[in-house]
Scaffold this motif. Structure first.
Motif, PDB file in Angstrom:
ATOM      1  N   ASP A  58       0.836  -1.195   0.000  1.00  0.00           N
ATOM      2  CA  ASP A  58       0.000   0.000   0.000  1.00  0.00           C
ATOM      3  C   ASP A  58       0.871   1.245   0.000  1.00  0.00           C
ATOM      4  O   ASP A  58       1.838   1.336   0.760  1.00  0.00           O
ATOM      5  N   GLY A  59       0.501   2.216  -0.837  1.00  0.00           N
ATOM      6  CA  GLY A  59       1.288   3.435  -0.965  1.00  0.00           C
ATOM      7  C   GLY A  59       0.473   4.683  -0.749  1.00  0.00           C
ATOM      8  O   GLY A  59      -0.736   4.707  -1.006  1.00  0.00           O
ATOM      9  N   LEU A  60       1.135   5.745  -0.275  1.00  0.00           N
ATOM     10  CA  LEU A  60       0.501   7.033  -0.024  1.00  0.00           C
ATOM     11  C   LEU A  60       1.289   8.131  -0.731  1.00  0.00           C
ATOM     12  O   LEU A  60       2.518   8.211  -0.586  1.00  0.00           O
ATOM     13  N   ASP A  61       0.590   8.973  -1.489  1.00  0.00           N
ATOM     14  CA  ASP A  61       1.187  10.178  -2.067  1.00  0.00           C
ATOM     15  C   ASP A  61       0.797  11.343  -1.177  1.00  0.00           C
ATOM     16  O   ASP A  61      -0.374  11.733  -1.120  1.00  0.00           O
ATOM     17  N   LEU A  62       1.777  11.879  -0.454  1.00  0.00           N
ATOM     18  CA  LEU A  62       1.550  12.963   0.507  1.00  0.00           C
ATOM     19  C   LEU A  62       1.514  14.294  -0.227  1.00  0.00           C
ATOM     20  O   LEU A  62       2.447  14.621  -0.962  1.00  0.00           O
ATOM     21  N   CYS A  63       0.443  15.071  -0.025  1.00  0.00           N
ATOM     22  CA  CYS A  63       0.245  16.330  -0.750  1.00  0.00           C
ATOM     23  C   CYS A  63       0.193  16.031  -2.250  1.00  0.00           C
ATOM     24  O   CYS A  63       0.991  16.539  -3.045  1.00  0.00           O
ATOM     25  N   CYS A  64      -0.768  15.222  -2.635  1.00  0.00           N
ATOM     26  CA  CYS A  64      -0.810  14.625  -3.970  1.00  0.00           C
ATOM     27  C   CYS A  64      -1.207  15.585  -5.072  1.00  0.00           C
ATOM     28  O   CYS A  64      -0.991  15.291  -6.255  1.00  0.00           O
ATOM     29  N   GLY A  65      -1.808  16.729  -4.741  1.00  0.00           N
ATOM     30  CA  GLY A  65      -2.234  17.641  -5.796  1.00  0.00           C
ATOM     31  C   GLY A  65      -3.209  16.989  -6.748  1.00  0.00           C
ATOM     32  O   GLY A  65      -4.184  16.356  -6.328  1.00  0.00           O
ATOM     33  N   VAL A  84      -3.444  12.010  -0.704  1.00  0.00           N
ATOM     34  CA  VAL A  84      -3.968  12.887   0.342  1.00  0.00           C
ATOM     35  C   VAL A  84      -3.543  14.321   0.050  1.00  0.00           C
ATOM     36  O   VAL A  84      -2.392  14.591  -0.307  1.00  0.00           O
ATOM     37  N   ASP A  85      -4.497  15.242   0.165  1.00  0.00           N
ATOM     38  CA  ASP A  85      -4.224  16.656  -0.047  1.00  0.00           C
ATOM     39  C   ASP A  85      -5.283  17.441   0.711  1.00  0.00           C
ATOM     40  O   ASP A  85      -6.376  16.923   0.977  1.00  0.00           O
ATOM     41  N   PHE A  86      -4.963  18.689   1.089  1.00  0.00           N
ATOM     42  CA  PHE A  86      -5.984  19.457   1.803  1.00  0.00           C
ATOM     43  C   PHE A  86      -6.751  20.400   0.884  1.00  0.00           C
ATOM     44  O   PHE A  86      -7.643  21.117   1.327  1.00  0.00           O
ATOM     45  N   SER A  87      -6.453  20.385  -0.420  1.00  0.00           N
ATOM     46  CA  SER A  87      -7.197  21.192  -1.378  1.00  0.00           C
ATOM     47  C   SER A  87      -8.284  20.351  -2.031  1.00  0.00           C
ATOM     48  O   SER A  87      -7.996  19.409  -2.789  1.00  0.00           O
ATOM     49  N   ALA A  88      -9.528  20.679  -1.767  1.00  0.00           N
ATOM     50  CA  ALA A  88     -10.632  19.953  -2.382  1.00  0.00           C
ATOM     51  C   ALA A  88     -10.616  20.115  -3.898  1.00  0.00           C
ATOM     52  O   ALA A  88     -10.954  19.186  -4.635  1.00  0.00           O
ATOM     53  N   GLY A  89     -10.211  21.287  -4.375  1.00  0.00           N
ATOM     54  CA  GLY A  89     -10.163  21.522  -5.813  1.00  0.00           C
ATOM     55  C   GLY A  89      -9.157  20.628  -6.502  1.00  0.00           C
ATOM     56  O   GLY A  89      -9.417  20.069  -7.582  1.00  0.00           O
ATOM     57  N   VAL A 108      -8.160  11.201  -0.211  1.00  0.00           N
ATOM     58  CA  VAL A 108      -8.531  11.644   1.132  1.00  0.00           C
ATOM     59  C   VAL A 108      -8.156  13.110   1.282  1.00  0.00           C
ATOM     60  O   VAL A 108      -7.018  13.494   0.987  1.00  0.00           O
ATOM     61  N   ARG A 109      -9.108  13.887   1.738  1.00  0.00           N
ATOM     62  CA  ARG A 109      -8.815  15.279   2.027  1.00  0.00           C
ATOM     63  C   ARG A 109      -8.363  15.394   3.480  1.00  0.00           C
ATOM     64  O   ARG A 109      -9.119  15.079   4.407  1.00  0.00           O
ATOM     65  N   ALA A 110      -7.129  15.820   3.678  1.00  0.00           N
ATOM     66  CA  ALA A 110      -6.580  15.940   5.031  1.00  0.00           C
ATOM     67  C   ALA A 110      -5.336  16.800   4.984  1.00  0.00           C
ATOM     68  O   ALA A 110      -4.700  16.958   3.941  1.00  0.00           O
ATOM     69  N   ASP A 111      -4.982  17.345   6.133  1.00  0.00           N
ATOM     70  CA  ASP A 111      -3.759  18.116   6.294  1.00  0.00           C
ATOM     71  C   ASP A 111      -2.617  17.146   6.577  1.00  0.00           C
ATOM     72  O   ASP A 111      -2.753  16.249   7.425  1.00  0.00           O
ATOM     73  N   ALA A 112      -1.496  17.311   5.893  1.00  0.00           N
ATOM     74  CA  ALA A 112      -0.347  16.427   6.106  1.00  0.00           C
ATOM     75  C   ALA A 112       0.161  16.490   7.539  1.00  0.00           C
ATOM     76  O   ALA A 112       0.839  15.558   7.998  1.00  0.00           O
ATOM     77  N   ARG A 113      -0.152  17.560   8.256  1.00  0.00           N
ATOM     78  CA  ARG A 113       0.285  17.693   9.644  1.00  0.00           C
ATOM     79  C   ARG A 113      -0.650  17.003  10.620  1.00  0.00           C
ATOM     80  O   ARG A 113      -0.409  17.005  11.832  1.00  0.00           O
ATOM     81  N   ALA A 114      -1.733  16.385  10.103  1.00  0.00           N
ATOM     82  CA  ALA A 114      -2.682  15.656  10.950  1.00  0.00           C
ATOM     83  C   ALA A 114      -3.270  14.514  10.127  1.00  0.00           C
ATOM     84  O   ALA A 114      -4.457  14.511   9.805  1.00  0.00           O
ATOM     85  N   LEU A 115      -2.446  13.548   9.784  1.00  0.00           N
ATOM     86  CA  LEU A 115      -2.876  12.465   8.898  1.00  0.00           C
ATOM     87  C   LEU A 115      -3.805  11.492   9.626  1.00  0.00           C
ATOM     88  O   LEU A 115      -3.519  11.087  10.762  1.00  0.00           O
ATOM     89  N   PRO A 116      -4.887  11.075   8.974  1.00  0.00           N
ATOM     90  CA  PRO A 116      -5.848  10.167   9.614  1.00  0.00           C
ATOM     91  C   PRO A 116      -5.513   8.695   9.369  1.00  0.00           C
ATOM     92  O   PRO A 116      -6.392   7.885   9.057  1.00  0.00           O
TER      93      PRO A 116
END
Length: 241
Positions: A58-65, A84-89, A108-116
């Motif tokens: 399993d892989g995660l792209d942090l701040c994936c844009g 995961v990215d915090f920009s819905a757009g 997943v919409r989330a802040d990289a500083r508070a990953l779920p």
């Protein structure tokens, strides 16, 4: 610098006067037509380097844009890939891109500083996002990544060699960071984006403090500088505890 499909100067100015999140929401529909999108050669070089230790589950792209890194992860991971990215757009654009049926892809919409996530991934990658984090935020950011990885999992990201003071690029980046500091001193909300704040020595120390064993690997696709040092490296941080 920009294609005809890219943002206008006015649109970039509006983005720069917004918060980071809202700015990327505004830019999202045209983001893939800007130089800010991670270039394909960088994605290909990182994918090639990580095949040495893969495949992964399993892989995660942090701040994936808009999901360019997710495409790279899909070539490395058997089971699932998450962006995961915090920009819905940005996530809306990513969801609209065509992808093969496997591996499973989720957003997943989330802040990289508070990953779920807790011990959910074998590989975390990130491309070009670290300028959005102040140096004081790195310990918390790396702790979040550490917690999202399973024991033995890897956190990988490319870094470019900093330009020398004799090059125009050095002064361009220095000037950009100076403008952003003035902008953030006089305008709210802040827009955190600094090209020269992410220093490899400090980054390595903070990764090790967070519980990673750190290795640096040259990306030979980008050649070497005049002194023989690589133009680009891959940072591979393995969770050891």
């Amino acid at each position: 610098m920009f294609s005809p499909e890219g943002p206008t100067l006015r649109e970039l100015a509006v983005q720069a006067l917004s918060s980071v999140e809202h700015g990327y929401d505004l830019l999202a529909p045209k983001f893939d037509h800007t130089p800010f999108r991670t270039p394909a050669p960088v994605l290909d070089a990182v994918t090639s380097a990580l095949r040495r230790t893969g495949p992964y589950g399993d892989g995660l792209d942090l701040c994936c844009g808009t999901g360019a890194g997710v495409d790279a992860l899909a070539a490395l991971c058997r089971d699932s890939v998450t962006g995961v990215d915090f920009s819905a757009g940005m996530l809306d654009v990513a969801r609209g891109r065509a992808r093969p049926p496997r591996p499973r892809v989720s957003w997943v919409r989330a802040d990289a500083r508070a990953l779920p996530f807790t011990e959910a991934f074998d590989l975390v990658v990130s491309f070009g996002a670290f300028g959005h984090f102040l140096p004081a935020e790195l310990p918390g950011l790396f702790a979040q990544v550490h917690g999202a990885l399973r024991p033995g999992g890897r956190f990988a990201f490319p870094v470019l060699a900093p330009p020398r003071p004799s090059s125009p690029a050095f002064w361009t980046l220095l000037g950009f960071d100076a403008v952003m500091r003035v902008r953030n001193a006089v305008w709210r909300p802040p827009f955190v984006m600094y090209y020269r704040a992410f220093r490899l020595g400090e980054v390595r120390r903070e990764l090790e403090r967070a519980g990673f064993r750190v290795e640096l690997r040259a990306l030979p696709e980008f050649g070497t500088r005049g002194d023989g040092s690589p133009r680009a490296r891959l940072v591979e941080a393995c969770r050891t505890r």
